[in-house]
Design a protein around this motif. Structure first.
Motif, PDB file in Angstrom:
ATOM      1  N   ARG A 157      31.751  47.404  40.782  1.00  0.00           N
ATOM      2  CA  ARG A 157      32.882  46.774  41.458  1.00  0.00           C
ATOM      3  C   ARG A 157      32.951  45.280  41.194  1.00  0.00           C
ATOM      4  O   ARG A 157      31.923  44.607  41.112  1.00  0.00           O
ATOM      5  CB  ARG A 157      32.768  46.982  42.971  1.00  0.00           C
ATOM      6  CG  ARG A 157      32.994  48.404  43.400  1.00  0.00           C
ATOM      7  CD  ARG A 157      32.839  48.542  44.921  1.00  0.00           C
ATOM      8  NE  ARG A 157      32.494  49.915  45.241  1.00  0.00           N
ATOM      9  CZ  ARG A 157      33.371  50.832  45.620  1.00  0.00           C
ATOM     10  NH1 ARG A 157      34.637  50.520  45.751  1.00  0.00           N
ATOM     11  NH2 ARG A 157      32.977  52.066  45.878  1.00  0.00           N
ATOM     12  N   TYR A 158      34.164  44.803  41.120  1.00  0.00           N
ATOM     13  CA  TYR A 158      34.370  43.367  41.051  1.00  0.00           C
ATOM     14  C   TYR A 158      33.926  42.762  42.386  1.00  0.00           C
ATOM     15  O   TYR A 158      34.153  43.355  43.435  1.00  0.00           O
ATOM     16  CB  TYR A 158      35.843  43.064  40.781  1.00  0.00           C
ATOM     17  CG  TYR A 158      36.140  41.588  40.736  1.00  0.00           C
ATOM     18  CD1 TYR A 158      35.541  40.779  39.778  1.00  0.00           C
ATOM     19  CD2 TYR A 158      36.990  41.001  41.668  1.00  0.00           C
ATOM     20  CE1 TYR A 158      35.796  39.414  39.747  1.00  0.00           C
ATOM     21  CE2 TYR A 158      37.251  39.641  41.633  1.00  0.00           C
ATOM     22  CZ  TYR A 158      36.643  38.860  40.669  1.00  0.00           C
ATOM     23  OH  TYR A 158      36.888  37.514  40.629  1.00  0.00           O
ATOM     24  N   GLU A 162      39.110  37.335  45.374  1.00  0.00           N
ATOM     25  CA  GLU A 162      40.542  37.447  45.131  1.00  0.00           C
ATOM     26  C   GLU A 162      41.097  38.755  45.685  1.00  0.00           C
ATOM     27  O   GLU A 162      40.505  39.815  45.496  1.00  0.00           O
ATOM     28  CB  GLU A 162      40.845  37.409  43.618  1.00  0.00           C
ATOM     29  CG  GLU A 162      40.490  36.115  42.933  1.00  0.00           C
ATOM     30  CD  GLU A 162      39.039  36.085  42.474  1.00  0.00           C
ATOM     31  OE1 GLU A 162      38.267  36.997  42.852  1.00  0.00           O
ATOM     32  OE2 GLU A 162      38.686  35.150  41.742  1.00  0.00           O
ATOM     33  N   LEU A 167      49.328  44.737  46.631  1.00  0.00           N
ATOM     34  CA  LEU A 167      48.595  45.969  46.294  1.00  0.00           C
ATOM     35  C   LEU A 167      47.911  46.539  47.544  1.00  0.00           C
ATOM     36  O   LEU A 167      47.913  47.758  47.777  1.00  0.00           O
ATOM     37  CB  LEU A 167      47.546  45.662  45.214  1.00  0.00           C
ATOM     38  CG  LEU A 167      46.712  46.839  44.733  1.00  0.00           C
ATOM     39  CD1 LEU A 167      47.550  47.784  43.883  1.00  0.00           C
ATOM     40  CD2 LEU A 167      45.508  46.371  43.911  1.00  0.00           C
ATOM     41  N   ARG A 196      37.959  49.993  44.060  1.00  0.00           N
ATOM     42  CA  ARG A 196      38.395  48.658  44.495  1.00  0.00           C
ATOM     43  C   ARG A 196      37.225  47.786  44.941  1.00  0.00           C
ATOM     44  O   ARG A 196      36.223  48.282  45.448  1.00  0.00           O
ATOM     45  CB  ARG A 196      39.413  48.779  45.630  1.00  0.00           C
ATOM     46  CG  ARG A 196      40.736  49.389  45.228  1.00  0.00           C
ATOM     47  CD  ARG A 196      41.463  48.538  44.213  1.00  0.00           C
ATOM     48  NE  ARG A 196      42.756  49.116  43.858  1.00  0.00           N
ATOM     49  CZ  ARG A 196      43.373  48.851  42.713  1.00  0.00           C
ATOM     50  NH1 ARG A 196      42.826  48.061  41.808  1.00  0.00           N
ATOM     51  NH2 ARG A 196      44.549  49.398  42.453  1.00  0.00           N
ATOM     52  N   SER A 197      37.408  46.486  44.817  1.00  0.00           N
ATOM     53  CA  SER A 197      36.392  45.538  45.276  1.00  0.00           C
ATOM     54  C   SER A 197      36.337  45.567  46.800  1.00  0.00           C
ATOM     55  O   SER A 197      37.291  45.986  47.463  1.00  0.00           O
ATOM     56  CB  SER A 197      36.721  44.137  44.798  1.00  0.00           C
ATOM     57  OG  SER A 197      37.812  43.615  45.543  1.00  0.00           O
ATOM     58  N   GLN A 200      39.226  43.592  48.265  1.00  0.00           N
ATOM     59  CA  GLN A 200      40.503  44.294  48.138  1.00  0.00           C
ATOM     60  C   GLN A 200      40.586  45.447  49.137  1.00  0.00           C
ATOM     61  O   GLN A 200      41.612  45.647  49.794  1.00  0.00           O
ATOM     62  CB  GLN A 200      40.657  44.791  46.695  1.00  0.00           C
ATOM     63  CG  GLN A 200      41.998  45.434  46.371  1.00  0.00           C
ATOM     64  CD  GLN A 200      43.158  44.441  46.456  1.00  0.00           C
ATOM     65  OE1 GLN A 200      43.030  43.289  46.051  1.00  0.00           O
ATOM     66  NE2 GLN A 200      44.270  44.885  47.008  1.00  0.00           N
TER      67      GLN A 200
END
Lengths: 316, 316
Positions: A157-158, A162, A167, A196-197, A200
């Motif tokens: 995962r990122y 951000e 989204l 998803r991160s 997010q």
């Protein structure tokens, strides 16, 4: 937020090894001495101790510990002596081999670790088992559980902050729509949890609550006996509120009749150097008893002593 | 098996940068000078050139190249100047964004790279795009394609030689059974392609051939118009015979009417320092023409010159 207590002046690895050697010598084993050393050394220090022991005595400290110790105490010390990537690989392998739909270990390892830590575990898995983690997960788990778990253990995962707010809104709506239809195993639904991160996902879950009035995990509790839903709830909790997740695992492990030593041991060894202090605070808030006291009441002997050492009780 | 020709005595990065600066100076651009430098430097050397250029002139060499060059030549030099992980991230991002069922780039990046190279690309993806590769793949692709691609880009395959022969037999049988039923998108079927090591897959495919009389890729050609089957064939070829796979991509890119510069460029830049020599041999075996000659016939100008430089033509 580690609970570990390390002495102000730490003996050299050579001295520690000599003491451990003494603890194993002759009839019986000096468990107290083992606890006083290994229970008060950080991961990097334990690593050097293992290396020094192998060099000095030509034996693998882990094997000696397994021979000298028994039962829950043995497992606790063994897991603690491993470095975190090896330990995760070991636990994941165990979980894959004896997988059941109620097993949450693979979720913990894929969602309550950093992306680099999960990678390190996958790398250690190659070395230890001559295959990949995802290979075993794919082979041993089944159906919808496999669909989710395979993506979770393979994720990278990122980790930035951000967030794409539009989204998050779109996906909150999609999550709600699928939950309303009980389409819990839909691919579009699963992929959100799996890729998803944290930032997010958190934004999507916040929007979910604002828009639809409930925590998503409450809505994922519609059918309390559905193990797949339980796995999804564990996923969101491990990603967003790991300390609450682990506090609950401990509560269930020591609450009620009997003790689930496997779960208790796992939480303490995997979180002691991460967030066990916060888990303890969370536990106390929810149960009105300090975690150490609850554990002391439910366990005994050297197992209890080692657990309490890792929880930071007593002097280093 | 690199085709790259690097001079015996390589100028310092500072000298290379000064020459590049000259190539950009004044009216027009000295493309020949750019080719004579960048077309004859290894990845590690190009990396230092980029760093030195940024330090010396306060500009990103990539941006200057984009400004000075045009069209196919620009894209070729741009991709070549990137380091391999960034380049893979760039190509994967492009492929995800404008994904179509006939796009094979994601398969190439996930199956014709080492496990560590794929990881490096995923890491570069975080840095460049502030999200994860699997996130974009999950978001942009659909249906059965997504099921396969998401697992492929997330894989971290074991790379040892160990093979479990009895498993290979079981899985060869399962593959054949599913293919007989045209159950190409079955989860049990897909997971074999997506998670097994090259050695293990190769053993299964060998057993498949021994037992059922045909290459598995022949059987995966039952319906030549089925794009999902084409993706599966690309997966097996990229994993087991990447040089054959890429030789065919080149053949299709330059054979027949017109040229597919995107595919030609991609194969040359991504394989020049890996196995382009073997791809060339494979190409010549199949087409009875040396690859350099075929490319020279189909391309022109600076684009042609740079391609031929990367193929090792002329002096360094």
């Amino acid at each position: 937020m580690s609970t570990l207590k390390v002495p102000q002046s730490v003996p050299s690895a050579a001295d520690d090894c000599e003491q451990l050697r003494k603890a194993f010598a002759g009839w019986g084993t000096n468990e107290g001495l083992i606890i006083s050393i290994l229970g008060h050394r950080r991961a990097d220090q334990r690593k050097i101790i293992r290396e020094t022991y192998a060099k000095t005595y030509g034996e693998d400290l882990l094997k000696v510990l397994d021979k000298e110790l028994t039962s829950d105490f043995e497992r606790l010390v063994h897991l603690w002596a491993l470095d975190s990537a090896e330990r995760d690989a070991f636990l994941a392998n165990e979980a894959a081999k004896k997988w059941s739909s109620s097993n949450r270990v693979l979720v913990e390892i894929s969602c309550a670790r950093s992306s680099e830590q999960l990678l390190a575990a996958r790398r250690a898995y190659h070395v230890l088992y001559k295959k990949s983690l995802e290979e075993d997960v794919a082979h041993r788990t089944t159906g919808d559980f496999r669909k989710l778990l395979l993506l979770l253990v393979s994720s990278y995962r990122y980790e930035g902050d951000e967030v794409d707010l539009s989204l998050a809104k779109t996906e909150a709506k999609l999550l709600h729509e699928k939950i309303s239809k009980k389409a819990y195993t839909d691919d579009d639904f699963i992929k959100i949890f799996a890729t998803r991160s944290r930032a997010q996902l958190n934004a999507a879950f916040n929007h979910y609550k604002d828009e639809f009035g409930k925590d998503i995990n409450k809505d994922l509790k519609a059918d309390p006996k559905n193990e797949f839903l339980a796995l999804l709830r564990a996923t969101t909790k491990c990603l967003i509120h790991p300390e609450k997740y682990f506090a609950k695992v401990v509560r269930l492990a020591i609450g009620g009749q009997g003790t689930n030593e496997e779960n208790l041991t796992r939480v303490v060894v995997t979180r002691a150097e991460v967030d066990l202090k916060i888990i303890g605070e969370e536990y106390q808030r929810r149960n009105s008893v300090p975690l150490e006291r609850a554990i002391a009441k439910d366990t005994s002997g050297d197992y209890e002593k080692m657990l309490l050492a890792l929880l930071g009780q007593g002097d280093a």
